[in-house]
Design an enzyme around this catalytic site. Structure first.
Site, mmCIF file in Angstrom:
data_model
loop_
_atom_site.group_PDB
_atom_site.id
_atom_site.type_symbol
_atom_site.label_atom_id
_atom_site.label_comp_id
_atom_site.label_asym_id
_atom_site.label_seq_id
_atom_site.Cartn_x
_atom_site.Cartn_y
_atom_site.Cartn_z
ATOM 1 N N LYS A 116 5.816 -12.767 -3.608
ATOM 2 C CA LYS A 116 6.219 -11.975 -2.442
ATOM 3 C C LYS A 116 6.981 -12.807 -1.414
ATOM 4 C CE LYS A 116 4.147 -8.924 -4.706
ATOM 5 N NZ LYS A 116 4.967 -8.201 -5.682
ATOM 6 N N LYS A 158 -0.969 -12.411 4.412
ATOM 7 C CA LYS A 158 -0.725 -11.788 3.099
ATOM 8 C C LYS A 158 -0.633 -12.842 1.995
ATOM 9 C CE LYS A 158 1.874 -7.594 4.241
ATOM 10 N NZ LYS A 158 3.152 -6.868 4.049
ATOM 11 N N GLU A 200 2.680 -12.128 8.795
ATOM 12 C CA GLU A 200 3.586 -11.087 9.289
ATOM 13 C C GLU A 200 2.987 -10.477 10.535
ATOM 14 O OE1 GLU A 200 4.346 -8.087 6.325
ATOM 15 O OE2 GLU A 200 5.871 -9.304 5.340
ATOM 16 N N TYR A 202 1.562 -7.485 12.298
ATOM 17 C CA TYR A 202 0.885 -6.315 11.726
ATOM 18 C C TYR A 202 1.423 -5.039 12.353
ATOM 19 C CZ TYR A 202 -2.807 -3.043 10.442
ATOM 20 O OH TYR A 202 -3.493 -1.961 9.962
ATOM 21 N N LEU A 203 1.904 -4.135 11.488
ATOM 22 C CA LEU A 203 2.362 -2.824 11.952
ATOM 23 C C LEU A 203 1.177 -1.859 11.849
ATOM 24 C CD1 LEU A 203 5.778 -2.713 10.017
ATOM 25 C CD2 LEU A 203 5.385 -3.496 12.351
ATOM 26 N N HIS A 208 4.872 4.305 4.088
ATOM 27 C CA HIS A 208 5.361 3.580 2.911
ATOM 28 C C HIS A 208 6.510 4.399 2.328
ATOM 29 C CE1 HIS A 208 4.578 1.510 -1.173
ATOM 30 N NE2 HIS A 208 5.585 2.337 -1.340
ATOM 31 N N GLU A 275 10.391 -1.382 -1.799
ATOM 32 C CA GLU A 275 9.360 -0.837 -0.915
ATOM 33 C C GLU A 275 9.616 -1.272 0.520
ATOM 34 O OE1 GLU A 275 5.473 -0.838 -3.904
ATOM 35 O OE2 GLU A 275 5.422 -1.971 -2.041
ATOM 36 N N GLU A 287 8.346 -5.381 -0.521
ATOM 37 C CA GLU A 287 8.235 -5.812 -1.917
ATOM 38 C C GLU A 287 9.250 -5.072 -2.769
ATOM 39 O OE1 GLU A 287 4.225 -5.165 -3.413
ATOM 40 O OE2 GLU A 287 3.372 -6.014 -1.578
ATOM 41 N N ARG A 291 9.900 -2.443 -12.335
ATOM 42 C CA ARG A 291 9.452 -1.655 -13.489
ATOM 43 C C ARG A 291 9.591 -0.173 -13.190
ATOM 44 N NH1 ARG A 291 4.987 0.169 -10.813
ATOM 45 N NH2 ARG A 291 4.023 -1.412 -9.497
HETATM 46 C C1 MV4 Z 1 1.631 -4.277 5.940
HETATM 47 C C2 MV4 Z 1 0.972 -3.370 6.799
HETATM 48 C C3 MV4 Z 1 1.147 -3.531 8.143
HETATM 49 N N1 MV4 Z 1 1.926 -4.533 8.633
HETATM 50 N N2 MV4 Z 1 2.397 -5.250 6.456
HETATM 51 C C4 MV4 Z 1 -0.581 -2.994 1.933
HETATM 52 C C5 MV4 Z 1 -0.230 -3.305 0.507
HETATM 53 C C6 MV4 Z 1 1.010 -4.093 0.541
HETATM 54 N N3 MV4 Z 1 1.856 -3.710 -0.533
HETATM 55 C C7 MV4 Z 1 1.602 -3.882 1.873
HETATM 56 N N4 MV4 Z 1 0.570 -3.324 2.703
HETATM 57 C C8 MV4 Z 1 0.688 -3.270 4.052
HETATM 58 N N5 MV4 Z 1 1.499 -4.210 4.619
HETATM 59 C C9 MV4 Z 1 2.523 -5.365 7.778
HETATM 60 N N6 MV4 Z 1 3.254 -6.351 8.272
HETATM 61 C C10 MV4 Z 1 0.174 -2.365 6.232
HETATM 62 C C11 MV4 Z 1 0.026 -2.322 4.851
HETATM 63 C C12 MV4 Z 1 -0.790 -1.255 4.333
HETATM 64 C C13 MV4 Z 1 -0.263 -0.289 3.472
HETATM 65 C C14 MV4 Z 1 1.063 -0.309 3.062
HETATM 66 C C15 MV4 Z 1 1.563 0.634 2.228
HETATM 67 C C16 MV4 Z 1 0.737 1.650 1.769
HETATM 68 C C17 MV4 Z 1 -0.583 1.697 2.147
HETATM 69 C C18 MV4 Z 1 -1.094 0.736 3.001
HETATM 70 C C19 MV4 Z 1 -2.434 0.810 3.394
HETATM 71 C C20 MV4 Z 1 -2.940 -0.153 4.226
HETATM 72 C C21 MV4 Z 1 -2.125 -1.192 4.682
#
Ligand code: MV4
Length: 448
Positions: A116, A158, A200, A202-203, A208, A275, A287, A291
């Site tokens: 990542k 992360k 990072e 945090y948001l 998504h 993503e 990310e 696939r």
């Molecule tokens: C984040 C975030 C908030 N802020 N990054 C969770 C899995 C990973 N693929 C990315 N994720 C997140 N990254 C920052 N800087 C919140 C999440 C996250 C999330 C993201 C996508 C779909 C569901 C989620 C559930 C909880 C947290």
């Protein structure tokens, strides 16, 4: 084009790949564990090979057994499907070294995006916005403390080798950053064998949003629009839709252009997904999936493009069968992921299907390997069916979702159908008013 393809997967996705092969005149080889001898993906394939006992590590992840099955049956190419070996760069290399074609991107692209930190750096180099944070992996807790002051709290730690939410820790302030760093590092080492972590901002309430791309490595690059995958529970998606109810046309155009420009610059070949987190009108790359994805059918429903067919074409060295100008997006699509789980406590519910009646009619697609008498084994992912709805507008699509969920009979096991029914009646869902945390709160609120 290939004459024979081995499908290194099971369940609905193996069936989905078989269907594309069949329509292209390609013969198929199924592989299966002893638990899956009577599975639908085995019944429909032209040939099948048993590759081991029920545990996935001994069968669907058993690389020598899969390569042997390809050699014995004379398959020319291997489609890894989703999960299992689909993002394993070493497997992609071994497939190629043994003289078969890997139906997916190059192992270099898999490797680049599998880490990542390198994925994010690559995206930044291409001018894609990313979440403000550390420029790469952070060596120790002291360095994390220094960097975090510049980034601003709350901070998310992360895992570089991560995905699926494992190895992630939020630190609200400097006092708890040390323990968040230690916990994320330990979890990352245990889960991925790679203790590296990065920071990072945090948001707090993101959506998504992901963009499906297809590329042929010969200059052909298209997108199939975006998917809103915010409705997740414990990092398991429950429902996806396209287009996202949160975006306007300008935002949609912007995010799909970010994805196609990056695909071209990468020299990517195959199907891929970018993503993003979306919050307050801004997109941040997080990310790339290298696939096919479980939720690809909703993009197919609004674009009319067969994603697996294009994967097979570009793997065989052919160009994509369309340009962006050929693609006309129509209407709205929703996918309900139906799992063999209790809809209240989410406990797995394997067992025998005593009645099976799938819905039909206009705008209804069911991707499932279930049939009456089938025994859902306890060894694998609980996804047993995808109910995919298409409508001219979102409200029509939701009405169709309700109607199809009412028709769907899966008896003998518990499924998440009742949860989808509750969701379809929920004002926030109907209004498209949800973020990535909404579903967890909905479940807690309705079943405290
Ligand atoms: C984040 C975030 C908030 N802020 N990054 C969770 C899995 C990973 N693929 C990315 N994720 C997140 N990254 C920052 N800087 C919140 C999440 C996250 C999330 C993201 C996508 C779909 C569901 C989620 C559930 C909880 C947290």
């Amino acid at each position: 084009m290939f004459e024979k393809v081995l499908i290194a997967n099971r369940g609905e996705i193996a069936l989905r790949i078989h269907r594309a092969c069949r329509e292209m005149g390609i013969r198929t080889v199924a592989v299966h564990s002893t638990a899956d001898a009577n599975a639908m993906h085995v019944r429909l394939a032209d040939e099948s090979v048993c590759i081991g006992p029920p545990p996935a590590r001994d069968s669907y992840l058993n690389i020598p057994a899969i390569l042997s099955a390809a050699a014995i049956t004379g398959a020319e190419a291997i489609h890894p499907g989703v999960g299992f070996l689909s993002e394993n760069a070493r497997f992609a290399d071994m497939v190629t070294e043994h003289g078969f074609v890997f139906i997916g991107p190059t192992s270099d692209h898999i490797r680049l995006m599998g880490d990542k930190v390198t994925a994010k750096q690559t995206a930044r180099d291409f001018g894609i916005p990313t979440v403000p944070g550390s420029d790469g992996a952070v060596a120790d807790a002291d360095e994390a403390q220094r960097l975090a002051d510049g980034i601003g709290y709350p901070i998310l730690v992360k895992a570089a080798g991560g995905g699926g939410g494992r190895g992630m820790r939020v630190a609200e302030n400097a006092a708890v950053l040390g323990e968040a760093f230690a916990a994320a590092t330990a979890e990352a080492r245990a889960a991925f064998g790679n203790p590296q972590v990065y920071l990072e901002r945090y948001l707090g309430k993101p959506r998504h949003i992901e963009v499906q791309v297809l590329a042929d490595g010969q200059g052909g690059v298209v997108h199939l629009g975006e998917r809103d995958c915010s409705l997740q529970r414990k990092h398991q998606k429950l429902l996806e839709e396209t287009p996202s109810p949160a975006l306007n046309q300008a935002e949609r155009h912007a995010v799909t252009k970010l994805a196609t420009d990056a695909t071209a610059k990468l020299g990517y070949r195959g199907a891929g997904t970018f993503e993003f987190l979306y919050q307050d009108g801004a997109f941040f790359f997080i990310e790339m999936n290298t696939r096919l994805q479980v939720e690809h059918p909703i993009s197919e429903m609004v674009s009319g493009i067969d994603v697996v067919r294009e994967q097979l074409r570009v793997a065989a060295g052919l160009p994509l069968s369309m340009t962006q100008a050929d693609i006309k997006f129509t209407g709205h699509a929703i996918e309900c992921r139906i799992n063999a789980e209790n809809s209240v406590n989410f406990r797995p519910s394997p067992g025998t299907i005593t009645t099976y009646l799938a819905p039909g009619g206009l705008g209804v697609r069911v991707d499932s390997a279930l049939y009456e008498g089938y025994v859902v084994p306890p060894h694998y992912d609980s996804l047993v069916a995808k109910l995919i709805l298409h409508g001219t507008a979102r409200n029509e699509c939701i009405m169709r979702m309700r109607r199809a969920l009412e028709e769907y009979v899966i008896a003998g096991i518990d499924t998440t159908i009742p949860l989808h029914q509750r969701l379809a009646a929920e004002p926030d869902f109907i209004d498209g008013n949800y973020d990535v945390h909404w579903l967890e709160r909905f479940v807690a609120r309705t079943h405290p």
